[in-house]
Motif scaffolding. Sequence first.
Motif, short mmCIF file in Angstrom:
data_model
loop_
_atom_site.label_atom_id
_atom_site.label_comp_id
_atom_site.label_asym_id
_atom_site.label_seq_id
_atom_site.Cartn_x
_atom_site.Cartn_y
_atom_site.Cartn_z
N LEU A 47 27.02 57.36 32.42
CA LEU A 47 26.29 56.09 32.45
C LEU A 47 26.99 55.00 33.27
O LEU A 47 26.46 53.91 33.41
N ILE A 48 28.16 55.29 33.83
CA ILE A 48 28.90 54.26 34.55
C ILE A 48 28.13 53.72 35.75
O ILE A 48 28.28 52.55 36.11
N GLU A 49 27.29 54.52 36.34
CA GLU A 49 26.51 54.07 37.51
C GLU A 49 25.54 52.94 37.15
O GLU A 49 25.11 52.20 38.03
N LEU A 50 25.24 52.78 35.88
CA LEU A 50 24.37 51.69 35.44
C LEU A 50 25.11 50.35 35.39
O LEU A 50 24.49 49.30 35.24
N PHE A 51 26.42 50.39 35.50
CA PHE A 51 27.26 49.20 35.41
C PHE A 51 28.19 49.13 36.62
O PHE A 51 29.38 49.40 36.52
N PRO A 52 27.63 48.77 37.79
CA PRO A 52 28.43 48.83 39.02
C PRO A 52 29.65 47.92 39.02
O PRO A 52 30.69 48.28 39.58
N GLU A 53 29.59 46.77 38.39
CA GLU A 53 30.74 45.88 38.37
C GLU A 53 31.87 46.46 37.51
O GLU A 53 33.04 46.40 37.89
N LEU A 54 31.52 47.03 36.38
CA LEU A 54 32.52 47.69 35.54
C LEU A 54 33.15 48.86 36.28
O LEU A 54 34.37 49.03 36.29
N ARG A 55 32.32 49.66 36.96
CA ARG A 55 32.82 50.79 37.73
C ARG A 55 33.77 50.32 38.83
O ARG A 55 34.86 50.87 39.02
N CYS A 56 33.41 49.26 39.51
CA CYS A 56 34.23 48.72 40.59
C CYS A 56 35.58 48.22 40.06
O CYS A 56 36.63 48.51 40.65
N GLN A 57 35.57 47.50 38.96
CA GLN A 57 36.81 46.98 38.38
C GLN A 57 37.72 48.11 37.90
O GLN A 57 38.94 48.06 38.07
N CYS A 58 37.13 49.11 37.28
CA CYS A 58 37.92 50.26 36.81
C CYS A 58 38.55 51.00 37.99
O CYS A 58 39.72 51.38 37.95
N ALA A 59 37.77 51.18 39.05
CA ALA A 59 38.28 51.88 40.23
C ALA A 59 39.40 51.07 40.90
O ALA A 59 40.41 51.64 41.33
N ARG A 60 39.22 49.75 40.97
CA ARG A 60 40.25 48.89 41.59
C ARG A 60 41.56 48.94 40.83
O ARG A 60 42.63 48.94 41.41
N GLY A 61 41.47 48.95 39.51
CA GLY A 61 42.67 48.90 38.69
C GLY A 61 43.37 50.22 38.49
O GLY A 61 44.53 50.26 38.08
N LEU A 62 42.71 51.32 38.78
CA LEU A 62 43.26 52.64 38.47
C LEU A 62 44.63 52.88 39.12
O LEU A 62 45.57 53.30 38.44
#
Length: 93
Positions: A47-62
């Motif tokens: 379901l992460i694709e439904l929340f692009p900002e959350l996905r982007c922040q998680c990817a940036r911080g990884l």
Amino acid sequence: MPQNQGPALEQLHADLIYLMNRYSDTPCAHTAAAITQLLQRILKHPLIELFPELRCQCARGLNDWRCRAAYVSRSRKTLPPAHADRTAAATLH
């Protein structure tokens, strides 16, 4: 959501907040590694694709959390606070 998809995205997000708060109180490589693993689980959630900002922040911080998990101070076996990198960089300019 079918039962085989694992924990709800909301639960993973709540767990992430808990671990980040724990890290801010007591920075350590084990907590940073747990945050890294949790970020990877969130990014793989269906379901992460439904929340692009959350996905982007998680990817940036990884990668930042991967670095914190890999770094262990020889003397204290703990990590610098999450804001230490930014503070040090700011004082150089």
